[in-house]
Design an enzyme around this catalytic site. Sequence first.
Site, PDB file in Angstrom:
ATOM      1  N   ASP A 264       0.981  -9.772  -7.364  1.00 31.82           N
ATOM      2  CA  ASP A 264       1.996  -9.921  -6.285  1.00 31.82           C
ATOM      3  C   ASP A 264       2.825 -11.274  -7.107  1.00 31.82           C
ATOM      4  OD1 ASP A 264       3.902 -10.184  -4.727  1.00 31.82           O
ATOM      5  OD2 ASP A 264       2.071  -9.423  -3.230  1.00 31.82           O
TER       6      ASP A 264
HETATM    7  C1  BGC Z   1       5.475  -9.198  -1.367  1.00 31.06           C
HETATM    8  C2  BGC Z   1       5.807  -8.345  -3.033  1.00 31.06           C
HETATM    9  C3  BGC Z   1       7.138  -8.042  -3.375  1.00 31.06           C
HETATM   10  C4  BGC Z   1       6.983  -9.900  -3.962  1.00 31.06           C
HETATM   11  C5  BGC Z   1       8.792  -9.872  -5.069  1.00 31.06           C
HETATM   12  C6  BGC Z   1       5.871 -11.007  -3.014  1.00 31.06           C
HETATM   13  O1  BGC Z   1       5.942 -11.915  -1.686  1.00 31.06           O
HETATM   14  O2  BGC Z   1       4.649  -9.412  -0.994  1.00 31.06           O
HETATM   15  O3  BGC Z   1       6.033  -7.190  -2.252  1.00 31.06           O
HETATM   16  O4  BGC Z   1       7.621  -7.298  -4.200  1.00 31.06           O
HETATM   17  O5  BGC Z   1       6.951 -10.684  -3.473  1.00 31.06           O
HETATM   18  O6  BGC Z   1       9.656 -10.369  -4.407  1.00 31.06           O
END
Ligand code: BGC
Length: 749
Positions: A264
């Site tokens: 993530d």
């Molecule tokens: C989120 C993810 C997301 C990623 C990219 C993160 O803060 O938890 O679900 O895909 O950002 O935007």
Amino acid sequence: MKSYRTIFAALALVAVGNAVAQPPVYLDDTQPIEARVKDALSRMTTAEKVAIIHAQSKFSSPGVQRLGIPGIWCTDGPHGIRPDVLWDEWEQAGATNDSCVAFPALTCLAATWDPDMAALYGKSIGEEARYRNKNVLLGPGVNIYRSPLNGRNFEYMGEDPCLTSAMVVPYVRGVQQNGVAACVKHYALNNQEVDRDHVNVLVDDRTLHEIYLPGFKAAVKEGGAWSIMPGYNKYNGDHACENSTLLLDILKGDWGFDGVAISDWGAVHNTEKVARNGLDMEFGSWTNGLNWGASNAYDNYYLAKPYLKLIEEGEMSTEELDDKAARVLRLIMRTEMNRNRPYGSLNSDEHYAAARRIGANGIVLLKNDGNLLPVAPSARKILVVGENAIKMMTVGGGSSSLKVQREVLPLDGIRAMAAQKGVEVAYERGYVGDVSGEYNGVTTGQNLNDGRSAEQLIADAVAAAREADMVIFIGGLNKSDHQDAEGCDRTDFGLPYGQDAVISALVEANPRTAVVMLTGNAYAMPWLNKVPSVVQGWYIGSEAGNALADVIFGEVNPSGKLPFTFAVDLKDYAAHAAGDAEMYPGVDGDVKYKEGMAVGYRHTDRLKPARVNFAFGHGLSYTTFMLGKATLSDKTLPADGNVRVTVPVTNTGDRAGAEVVQVYVRDVKSSVERPLKELKAFKKVIVAPGRTVDVELTLDKSAFAYYNADAKRWEVEPGKFEILVGTAADAISSRLSMSVDAADLAWKD
Ligand code: BGC
């Protein structure tokens, strides 16, 4: 004159003569992917391998330019394709060709209880991703609904591992048939947003395997997911991205995952741990970069220069690196370097139709006393009340925020259909909630300001309600902080902005009031006894207004079922039952899942009286169904491990509709404590009025198993089992007995 064919043949010979006819194996897509990966890897330097395993911009990683291997472009997910962002910013880039169709939120998809809808969803969103040249879609989300306060529940598929697993598989396959990788998130135990970056989840092994992992396992083993996203949180002391149990033992070991574990965004914290423990790609870090906040710190990502240094200094071998790079190459071969993949499409009529169909199928009719819905043909004047009738819901809520090509607001959808039927529609605001409408540079352009006092708003709505044939209140939550939004949880189970008072006043002024709630979470319903009709409408996306109108006016007969329990009160969810901060939101960084498997109905089933407003699996129709007596193909689990359950479903009303047959299993006597029942199979079936359809479902041996944490395997204990067949967790119409004789029925994941 020579034919073109002869000329081409001659040219080909010349090419062969010049020894340029054979492309290298890695570029030759007639070769097996593994051969291509091996060949590409053998041509790369260590530095090139390190370069492809971390980001080069907010959402991309480089390929290998020297070899003509393209990079990876990711996109959120999971409800539509996010607008393009600036190279190194979250802010949208301001492009004019990146508007999308917003599909319904995953809670709505789950509420269809229809794997065909998940396949349609996956295929459609995958086509949008493909058209936009993204090769990794950051979704779907399959974290289990543990607490109704979790701000991201709307991005997930509910409380039950069987339902989640059945829905995620077709979604993943549908996306990937476009040559776009699904990235299943957030692996694992990312069940709250409070302290999400560091909260350390402590959960027993059995609960982990029986409740929190099955959705991911199904996505990997059955769906064949090409990527997965370890989340922000910790499990047993280690961040998910650095967690050898989750990544090496379970994901890559037990499940044989051959795809890419993509961190993530900013979820990596330690080079050596992340390098050794199974993460393959790093995105979104704000490294201290040896110089915090440097505008382009990508070279200083944990899996960048610091990793290269460890290798060059002999602290680590290249074994892990080769594995990571091979996985990334495999993903590139499966996506960008698959010349046979389709081209995709964006904002197509088919995608809008899919969004509307899935939306209408997921809307749940919770209550409908006196058949207030659908709108009676005699109704001439409808009053719509509520902010959610006029508020765009596709902007906001975190990374799932979108820039839509269009969004049909509930009021507009209702007005359009009412006009066709000669019904007049008036509107009153009722309350003012959140008038903002901006996310990362995308603005709704709506001005929702209203200067009236709360009292005045209610008074105006009540006066209008008295004049109307019926009232439709459209409220709920929204995508602002502490509602249904990433980064923070709700602080309250109740509805915000004084909506309870508005609803009570409306129903008093006009008893013919239906309540339509747009949320991704359950909420308190203190007015429930007074309100004849309640509809759970979720966040439906681009076609919200049309899908809602379809159901409200009866063009579509509702068939959605709740994917999670709507309990009476917050404390009726096990995580909150004791008001124990150690269980939620955690103390000193640890959150303890002391409730074990008592999640959702597995908990409320044990409460006496049952403290639910609407049970898991509940959902009404404009027709009525009767389930006849169910039968089993065998009284004893046969050697092949499959038992068939058959149940006649009769449509006893006067219009066609769909019912979801749900089969729960109960281990009557076991050596370990087990839930009173667990969903193990379900099937949605359309039945014509007056007709009966025999619905057949299969239970395989896993339906009877529990996870023996000591032996690290699934086991079925011999003895008696009950098979419960019904249409909701609290609507069981047949209880059948059967037994398992076989001793030693056990298997590893
Ligand atoms: C989120 C993810 C997301 C990623 C990219 C993160 O803060 O938890 O679900 O895909 O950002 O935007």
